[in-house]
Design a protein around this motif. Structure first.
Motif, PDB file in Angstrom:
ATOM      1  N   GLU A 130      73.388  61.182  86.019  1.00  0.00           N
ATOM      2  CA  GLU A 130      73.540  61.236  84.383  1.00  0.00           C
ATOM      3  C   GLU A 130      73.177  62.662  84.209  1.00  0.00           C
ATOM      4  O   GLU A 130      73.626  63.271  83.271  1.00  0.00           O
ATOM      5  CB  GLU A 130      72.331  60.522  83.793  1.00  0.00           C
ATOM      6  CG  GLU A 130      72.429  60.232  82.435  1.00  0.00           C
ATOM      7  CD  GLU A 130      73.195  59.309  81.880  1.00  0.00           C
ATOM      8  OE1 GLU A 130      73.454  59.553  80.450  1.00  0.00           O
ATOM      9  OE2 GLU A 130      73.942  58.820  82.497  1.00  0.00           O
ATOM     10  N   ILE A 131      72.450  63.389  84.799  1.00  0.00           N
ATOM     11  CA  ILE A 131      72.079  65.016  84.464  1.00  0.00           C
ATOM     12  C   ILE A 131      73.575  65.666  84.779  1.00  0.00           C
ATOM     13  O   ILE A 131      73.832  66.585  84.016  1.00  0.00           O
ATOM     14  CB  ILE A 131      71.192  65.380  85.483  1.00  0.00           C
ATOM     15  CG1 ILE A 131      69.668  64.658  85.349  1.00  0.00           C
ATOM     16  CG2 ILE A 131      70.971  66.907  85.600  1.00  0.00           C
ATOM     17  CD1 ILE A 131      68.602  64.879  86.248  1.00  0.00           C
ATOM     18  N   ALA A 132      74.267  65.425  85.870  1.00  0.00           N
ATOM     19  CA  ALA A 132      75.503  66.179  86.136  1.00  0.00           C
ATOM     20  C   ALA A 132      76.440  65.772  84.833  1.00  0.00           C
ATOM     21  O   ALA A 132      77.223  66.796  84.412  1.00  0.00           O
ATOM     22  CB  ALA A 132      76.371  65.794  87.382  1.00  0.00           C
ATOM     23  N   GLN A 149      75.080  71.168  71.577  1.00  0.00           N
ATOM     24  CA  GLN A 149      73.409  71.176  71.314  1.00  0.00           C
ATOM     25  C   GLN A 149      72.629  70.153  71.658  1.00  0.00           C
ATOM     26  O   GLN A 149      71.722  69.937  72.463  1.00  0.00           O
ATOM     27  CB  GLN A 149      73.295  71.920  70.140  1.00  0.00           C
ATOM     28  CG  GLN A 149      71.813  71.968  69.734  1.00  0.00           C
ATOM     29  CD  GLN A 149      71.122  72.897  70.694  1.00  0.00           C
ATOM     30  OE1 GLN A 149      71.722  73.872  70.946  1.00  0.00           O
ATOM     31  NE2 GLN A 149      69.856  72.756  71.037  1.00  0.00           N
ATOM     32  N   ALA A 150      73.258  68.906  71.314  1.00  0.00           N
ATOM     33  CA  ALA A 150      72.535  67.480  71.495  1.00  0.00           C
ATOM     34  C   ALA A 150      72.535  67.344  72.937  1.00  0.00           C
ATOM     35  O   ALA A 150      71.586  66.843  73.658  1.00  0.00           O
ATOM     36  CB  ALA A 150      73.525  66.458  70.720  1.00  0.00           C
ATOM     37  N   ALA A 151      73.788  67.706  73.815  1.00  0.00           N
ATOM     38  CA  ALA A 151      73.896  67.480  74.979  1.00  0.00           C
ATOM     39  C   ALA A 151      72.774  68.387  76.095  1.00  0.00           C
ATOM     40  O   ALA A 151      72.110  67.868  76.866  1.00  0.00           O
ATOM     41  CB  ALA A 151      75.312  67.790  75.588  1.00  0.00           C
ATOM     42  N   GLN A 152      72.339  69.508  75.486  1.00  0.00           N
ATOM     43  CA  GLN A 152      71.691  70.484  76.017  1.00  0.00           C
ATOM     44  C   GLN A 152      70.185  69.918  75.742  1.00  0.00           C
ATOM     45  O   GLN A 152      69.216  70.220  76.966  1.00  0.00           O
ATOM     46  CB  GLN A 152      71.714  71.710  75.390  1.00  0.00           C
ATOM     47  CG  GLN A 152      70.817  72.934  76.142  1.00  0.00           C
ATOM     48  CD  GLN A 152      71.299  73.101  77.426  1.00  0.00           C
ATOM     49  OE1 GLN A 152      72.450  73.191  77.646  1.00  0.00           O
ATOM     50  NE2 GLN A 152      70.040  73.305  78.231  1.00  0.00           N
ATOM     51  N   LEU A 155      69.773  67.041  78.133  1.00  0.00           N
ATOM     52  CA  LEU A 155      69.727  67.577  79.619  1.00  0.00           C
ATOM     53  C   LEU A 155      68.451  67.957  79.887  1.00  0.00           C
ATOM     54  O   LEU A 155      67.906  67.822  80.937  1.00  0.00           O
ATOM     55  CB  LEU A 155      70.903  68.886  79.604  1.00  0.00           C
ATOM     56  CG  LEU A 155      70.830  69.427  81.010  1.00  0.00           C
ATOM     57  CD1 LEU A 155      71.306  68.309  82.123  1.00  0.00           C
ATOM     58  CD2 LEU A 155      71.311  70.519  80.963  1.00  0.00           C
ATOM     59  N   GLU A 156      67.641  68.870  78.784  1.00  0.00           N
ATOM     60  CA  GLU A 156      66.397  69.106  79.140  1.00  0.00           C
ATOM     61  C   GLU A 156      65.421  67.998  79.351  1.00  0.00           C
ATOM     62  O   GLU A 156      64.566  67.952  80.134  1.00  0.00           O
ATOM     63  CB  GLU A 156      65.837  69.864  77.923  1.00  0.00           C
ATOM     64  CG  GLU A 156      66.471  71.403  77.749  1.00  0.00           C
ATOM     65  CD  GLU A 156      66.376  71.928  76.720  1.00  0.00           C
ATOM     66  OE1 GLU A 156      65.378  71.629  75.915  1.00  0.00           O
ATOM     67  OE2 GLU A 156      66.857  73.251  76.411  1.00  0.00           O
ATOM     68  N   VAL A 161      62.591  64.486  83.234  1.00  0.00           N
ATOM     69  CA  VAL A 161      62.182  63.262  83.840  1.00  0.00           C
ATOM     70  C   VAL A 161      62.281  63.436  85.386  1.00  0.00           C
ATOM     71  O   VAL A 161      61.667  62.633  86.064  1.00  0.00           O
ATOM     72  CB  VAL A 161      63.241  61.956  83.262  1.00  0.00           C
ATOM     73  CG1 VAL A 161      63.274  60.859  84.219  1.00  0.00           C
ATOM     74  CG2 VAL A 161      63.003  61.931  81.748  1.00  0.00           C
ATOM     75  N   ARG A 162      63.434  63.967  85.796  1.00  0.00           N
ATOM     76  CA  ARG A 162      63.702  64.022  86.995  1.00  0.00           C
ATOM     77  C   ARG A 162      62.567  64.915  87.879  1.00  0.00           C
ATOM     78  O   ARG A 162      62.158  64.663  88.843  1.00  0.00           O
ATOM     79  CB  ARG A 162      64.899  65.125  87.356  1.00  0.00           C
ATOM     80  CG  ARG A 162      65.390  65.199  89.062  1.00  0.00           C
ATOM     81  CD  ARG A 162      65.685  63.860  89.632  1.00  0.00           C
ATOM     82  NE  ARG A 162      65.490  63.967  90.913  1.00  0.00           N
ATOM     83  CZ  ARG A 162      66.079  63.166  91.737  1.00  0.00           C
ATOM     84  NH1 ARG A 162      67.356  62.486  91.311  1.00  0.00           N
ATOM     85  NH2 ARG A 162      66.184  63.211  92.951  1.00  0.00           N
ATOM     86  N   ARG A 163      62.147  65.922  87.291  1.00  0.00           N
ATOM     87  CA  ARG A 163      60.805  66.693  87.535  1.00  0.00           C
ATOM     88  C   ARG A 163      59.643  65.958  87.997  1.00  0.00           C
ATOM     89  O   ARG A 163      58.966  65.817  88.988  1.00  0.00           O
ATOM     90  CB  ARG A 163      60.499  67.928  86.867  1.00  0.00           C
ATOM     91  CG  ARG A 163      59.329  68.673  87.017  1.00  0.00           C
ATOM     92  CD  ARG A 163      59.023  69.940  86.143  1.00  0.00           C
ATOM     93  NE  ARG A 163      58.711  69.105  84.899  1.00  0.00           N
ATOM     94  CZ  ARG A 163      57.430  68.640  84.654  1.00  0.00           C
ATOM     95  NH1 ARG A 163      56.781  68.553  85.515  1.00  0.00           N
ATOM     96  NH2 ARG A 163      57.232  68.025  83.510  1.00  0.00           N
ATOM     97  N   ILE A 164      59.406  64.981  86.767  1.00  0.00           N
ATOM     98  CA  ILE A 164      58.176  64.211  86.908  1.00  0.00           C
ATOM     99  C   ILE A 164      58.505  63.176  88.109  1.00  0.00           C
ATOM    100  O   ILE A 164      57.508  62.815  88.665  1.00  0.00           O
ATOM    101  CB  ILE A 164      57.910  63.580  85.726  1.00  0.00           C
ATOM    102  CG1 ILE A 164      57.554  64.654  84.704  1.00  0.00           C
ATOM    103  CG2 ILE A 164      56.722  62.439  85.697  1.00  0.00           C
ATOM    104  CD1 ILE A 164      57.317  63.853  83.226  1.00  0.00           C
TER     105      ILE A 164
END
Length: 202
Positions: A130-132, A149-152, A155-156, A161-164
């Motif tokens: 999903e991130i890719a 911009q919405a995708a960015q 993405l953040e 979520v991935r970091r946590i």
């Protein structure tokens, strides 16, 4: 991937629940006016206006900010500054109490989200995909600036979520600890609020 999107969407959508809950509560209260003593008293407190109605509403539910605001407005209109200030303090306490509970409730929602994420071994790969995909969309010059911009922004969120997730995967105890801290904070906030609001409750 669909399951991943479901959980991610559910988590982000949970933030919006609080925004709609208030209006839903108003609509429900209006429908129950004939049988709900608090709603009747709170309505009369604001529309009559009536201090007696405000006190009746507060006696039923001192946690609701509506009658405290009504009491403040009545005293202010009468030029009773000290009483108005005291009522406004209680109004402030009630609104802050519910605001804090909303934040803590969101923390518990996040706990459930990550608990489910950690429990499914297929989720990390789905999240990475999903991130890719979102990264590709953010860099796609064929999309409009608004879409990129919405995708960015998305993405953040996904990277966060991935970091946590990675942190909790490395130390699962943090997940249990976060839940315990949220529950303890709820109890602490409730006790302090009850003590503060009781100092001037009829």
């Amino acid at each position: 991937m669909k399951r991943s999107r479901f959980w991610l969407s559910a988590w982000f959508a949970a933030v919006l629940i609080g925004c709609f809950s208030f209006q839903w509560g108003i609509n429900t209260a209006q429908a129950q006016t004939a049988v709900d003593p608090f709603t009747v008293a709170a309505r009369d407190c604001l529309t009559q206006p009536s201090l007696d109605a405000c006190d009746r509403a507060i006696a039923i539910n001192s946690e609701d900010p509506i009658p405290w605001y009504g009491k403040f407005a009545i005293h202010e209109a009468a030029g009773e500054i000290e009483a108005a200030q005291d009522a406004f303090v209680k109004y402030d306490l009630a609104t802050d109490y519910h605001r804090v509970l909303l934040v803590l409730s969101q923390q518990l929602r996040e706990h459930l989200f990550f608990k489910n994420l950690l429990a499914d071994e297929n989720q990390p790969a789905a999240l990475s995909q999903e991130i890719a995909n979102t990264q590709t969309a953010a860099n796609n010059t064929g999309l409009s600036a608004e879409q990129r911009q919405a995708a960015q922004v998305q993405l953040e969120r996904l990277n966060n979520v991935r970091r946590i997730y990675d942190e909790l995967k490395a130390d699962p105890q943090k997940l249990t600890q976060s839940r315990q801290e949220a529950i303890a904070a709820m109890i602490d906030v409730r006790e302090k609020f009850a003590e503060a609001i009781a100092s001037d409750t009829p």
